[in-house]
Design a protein around this motif. Sequence first.
Motif, PDB file in Angstrom:
ATOM      1  N   ALA A 267      -1.740   0.261 -13.152  1.00 21.85           N
ATOM      2  CA  ALA A 267      -3.172   0.428 -13.418  1.00 21.85           C
ATOM      3  C   ALA A 267      -3.382   0.894 -14.857  1.00 21.85           C
ATOM      4  O   ALA A 267      -4.442   0.658 -15.449  1.00 21.85           O
ATOM      5  CB  ALA A 267      -3.766   1.437 -12.445  1.00 21.85           C
TER       6      ALA A 267
ATOM      7  N   TYR B 268       0.845  -1.202   0.000  1.00 22.54           N
ATOM      8  CA  TYR B 268       0.000   0.000   0.000  1.00 22.54           C
ATOM      9  C   TYR B 268       0.882   1.254   0.000  1.00 22.54           C
ATOM     10  O   TYR B 268       0.676   2.188  -0.767  1.00 22.54           O
ATOM     11  CB  TYR B 268      -0.892  -0.027   1.231  1.00 22.54           C
ATOM     12  CG  TYR B 268      -1.778   1.195   1.444  1.00 22.54           C
ATOM     13  CD1 TYR B 268      -3.064   1.240   0.910  1.00 22.54           C
ATOM     14  CD2 TYR B 268      -1.345   2.272   2.208  1.00 22.54           C
ATOM     15  CE1 TYR B 268      -3.893   2.342   1.117  1.00 22.54           C
ATOM     16  CE2 TYR B 268      -2.160   3.382   2.421  1.00 22.54           C
ATOM     17  CZ  TYR B 268      -3.434   3.399   1.880  1.00 22.54           C
ATOM     18  OH  TYR B 268      -4.244   4.485   2.090  1.00 22.54           O
TER      19      TYR B 268
ATOM     20  N   ARG C   9       4.056   6.136 -11.149  1.00 22.99           N
ATOM     21  CA  ARG C   9       3.102   5.518 -12.065  1.00 22.99           C
ATOM     22  C   ARG C   9       2.758   4.117 -11.594  1.00 22.99           C
ATOM     23  O   ARG C   9       3.629   3.393 -11.110  1.00 22.99           O
ATOM     24  CB  ARG C   9       3.672   5.463 -13.486  1.00 22.99           C
ATOM     25  CG  ARG C   9       3.247   6.661 -14.330  1.00 22.99           C
ATOM     26  CD  ARG C   9       3.683   6.521 -15.771  1.00 22.99           C
ATOM     27  NE  ARG C   9       2.870   5.621 -16.587  1.00 22.99           N
ATOM     28  CZ  ARG C   9       1.611   5.873 -16.983  1.00 22.99           C
ATOM     29  NH1 ARG C   9       0.990   6.967 -16.609  1.00 22.99           N
ATOM     30  NH2 ARG C   9       0.967   5.031 -17.756  1.00 22.99           N
ATOM     31  N   LEU C  10       1.492   3.750 -11.772  1.00 18.80           N
ATOM     32  CA  LEU C  10       1.061   2.416 -11.365  1.00 18.80           C
ATOM     33  C   LEU C  10       0.739   1.587 -12.611  1.00 18.80           C
ATOM     34  O   LEU C  10       0.359   2.152 -13.645  1.00 18.80           O
ATOM     35  CB  LEU C  10      -0.190   2.518 -10.483  1.00 18.80           C
ATOM     36  CG  LEU C  10       0.022   3.115  -9.086  1.00 18.80           C
ATOM     37  CD1 LEU C  10      -1.319   3.352  -8.382  1.00 18.80           C
ATOM     38  CD2 LEU C  10       0.889   2.183  -8.238  1.00 18.80           C
TER      39      LEU C  10
ATOM     40  N   ALA D 137       4.173   5.549  -5.545  1.00 12.83           N
ATOM     41  CA  ALA D 137       4.640   5.310  -6.914  1.00 12.83           C
ATOM     42  C   ALA D 137       4.247   6.454  -7.837  1.00 12.83           C
ATOM     43  O   ALA D 137       3.143   6.988  -7.750  1.00 12.83           O
ATOM     44  CB  ALA D 137       4.063   4.003  -7.433  1.00 12.83           C
TER      45      ALA D 137
ATOM     46  N   ASP E 136       4.017   1.532  -0.976  1.00 11.76           N
ATOM     47  CA  ASP E 136       4.741   1.692  -2.238  1.00 11.76           C
ATOM     48  C   ASP E 136       3.805   2.096  -3.374  1.00 11.76           C
ATOM     49  O   ASP E 136       4.187   2.868  -4.252  1.00 11.76           O
ATOM     50  CB  ASP E 136       5.499   0.404  -2.580  1.00 11.76           C
ATOM     51  CG  ASP E 136       6.791   0.288  -1.769  1.00 11.76           C
ATOM     52  OD1 ASP E 136       7.332   1.343  -1.372  1.00 11.76           O
ATOM     53  OD2 ASP E 136       7.247  -0.849  -1.520  1.00 11.76           O
ATOM     54  N   ALA E 137       2.573   1.591  -3.336  1.00 14.21           N
ATOM     55  CA  ALA E 137       1.615   1.962  -4.384  1.00 14.21           C
ATOM     56  C   ALA E 137       1.256   3.440  -4.273  1.00 14.21           C
ATOM     57  O   ALA E 137       1.175   4.159  -5.278  1.00 14.21           O
ATOM     58  CB  ALA E 137       0.358   1.095  -4.295  1.00 14.21           C
TER      59      ALA E 137
END
Length: 478
Positions: free
Chosen positions: A440, A429, A437-438, A435, A431-432
Motif C-alpha cells: 500500500a 486477507y 509492511r504492505l 504482514a 497474509d495481508a
Amino acid sequence: GKADIGVTGLAVMGSNLARNFARNGYTVALHNRTAARTRALVADHGDEGSFVATESPEDFVAALERPRRLMVMVKAGEPTDAVIRQFAPLLEEGDVIIDGGNAHFEDTRRRERELREQGIHFVGTGISGGEEGALNGPSIMPGGSAESWQSLGPMLEKISAKAQDGSPCTAHMGPDGAGHYVKMVHNGIEYADMQLIAEAYDLLRSVGGYSPAQIAEIFHTWNTGRLDSYLIEITAEVLAHDDDATGRPFVDIVLDQAEQKGTGRWTVQIALDLGVPVSGIAEAVFARSLSGHRDLRDAAHGLPGPRAKALHGAEAAAFADKVEQALYASKIVSYTQGFHQIQAGSDTYDWGVDLGRVAAIWRNGCIIRAAFLDRITAAYRARPDLPSLLSDRHFAEEIGAAQDDWRAVVAAAAAGGVPAPGFSAALAYYDALRAERLPAALTQAQRDFFGAHTYRRADRDGVFHTLWGGDRREVDAG
Ligand code: NBP
C-alpha cells in the motif's frame, strides 16, 4: 379473549410463524390480503392452538390485545409499505408493528422513523431458518426500540430456537435497522460458507479424485468434528443423492449456474460504502454471478490451462485432510470479516450491537448454525471488546496450525487450474493482516505522483508531497 399477536401475510413463512406462536400457547389473530389463505390455514391447522381468523384489516386490528403486536410477513419491498399504509392509520400509540420480511435495513430505518412520529414502534426483524425454522424455532434478530423489546422479547424467546445450553436464539440487536442489518450480514456469511464448501467439493473431486458419493462420506465425517454445521450436513445429503431419471449423481445434472436473491449483494454493497474488506463474501457473490455468464464461459472454454491430475489412495486421503484445514481456516476468516462488518455498521449507525450476542443467537435455528458459533460466542464472552476474531487466542492457534495445509490447498488449486476464489481470498486477507509492511506504500506513492494526493511518512509525523514533475523535492503538505 383477545389475541396476543397478529400475523398478516400467511404465505409459507407467515403461516408457519403463526402456528409456532399458537403451539406455544399464544392466541394468534390471522389476516391475509387474499382471505382464502387465512381460511386454508385454519382448516388445515386450526386445531394446533388458538387462532382468531379475520378478513378485514379493521377486524384484524380489533382482535388484538393492547398494546397491539402485529407481525407483517408479506413479500419484502413495496408490499411491506402497502401493508404499513393500510394498518398504521388503524393503530394507536404504543402499538408494535413487526416486519419479519427480508427488508433492506435502510428501508427499515425509514419505516421506523416514519412510524415513530406516530408513536408506533416498528421492529424490523431478521428471521432465519427457512420454512422449517419458522415452524419449529428460527433464529430471530429483532431491531427497534428497547421498549418494543420489553413487550415482544418474551414471545420471541418462546418461539425461537434454543442453543444447546438452553438459551433462546433471539435477542434485541439494537435500534431501528440493526436487526435487518445483522440478518443481511448473516446471509452474506451464508454465501461465503456455501462458496467455501463448494470449493472444497470441487477440489476433492478434481484434485482428490473422489466421486460425489465418496465426498458425501468425507463431509459426513467432517460433520462430526469442528466443521459440524447445518450446511455441511445438507451438502453431504445432496452429494449422496442420485438423480431419479438418469441414476447419475444429482450434483451432475443440476445446471451449474447459481442464482441469488440479493442479501449477499447488499452485504457487499454496504461493505464497500463502509470500507470493510469482506473479500470472502464478495468472492462468493461474484462466483455466483460468474457462473451465470454462460456466454462468457462458452467463449473462454478453449483457453489454455492445466487439468488437475487426480490423486489416489493415501495421497488423496492426505489431501482431503488438508482441504478440511483450508476450509476451517477460510471459515474463520469469513466470520472475522462478517463480524467486522457488523461492528462497522453498529459504529456508523450508533446501534451498540453486542457481537457476542449475535454469535449466540446464530448457534441454532438459522442456516449458518454450527458448533463453530459456540466457539465465537465463547471468544466474545471471554473478551467483549475483541478487536477481531483473529485476535482470539484459540482461533489464532487453530489458524496457525492450519496454515501450511491451507497454503498447500491454494497452491494445488492454482497448479491444477481449479478456481478457489474463497480459499485464496481468505488466505490473502490473512497474509495481508499479518504482514509487517504492505505494498500500500507504493500505491499511496503512485497516488501522490499522478494526483498530488500526498502521503505520510513511516519515520515521522506530518503530511508530505513530492514534486514529481519538478526537482522531486519533498515539500510539507500539511
Ligand atoms: P412471499 O414473499 O411469497 O409473500 C407472499 C405474501 O405476501 C402473501 O401473503 C401475499 O398475499 C402477500 N402480499 C403481496 Br405478494 N403483496 C401484497 C400487498 N401489496 N399487500 C398485502 N399483502 C401482499 O411469502 P414468504 O415466502 O412466506 O415470505 C414472507 C417474507 O418472509 C418475505 O419478506 C421473505 O423475504 C421473508 N423470509 C422468507 C424466508 C423463506 O425461507 N422463504 C426466510 C426468511 C424470511 P396474497 O396471499 O394475498 O397474495
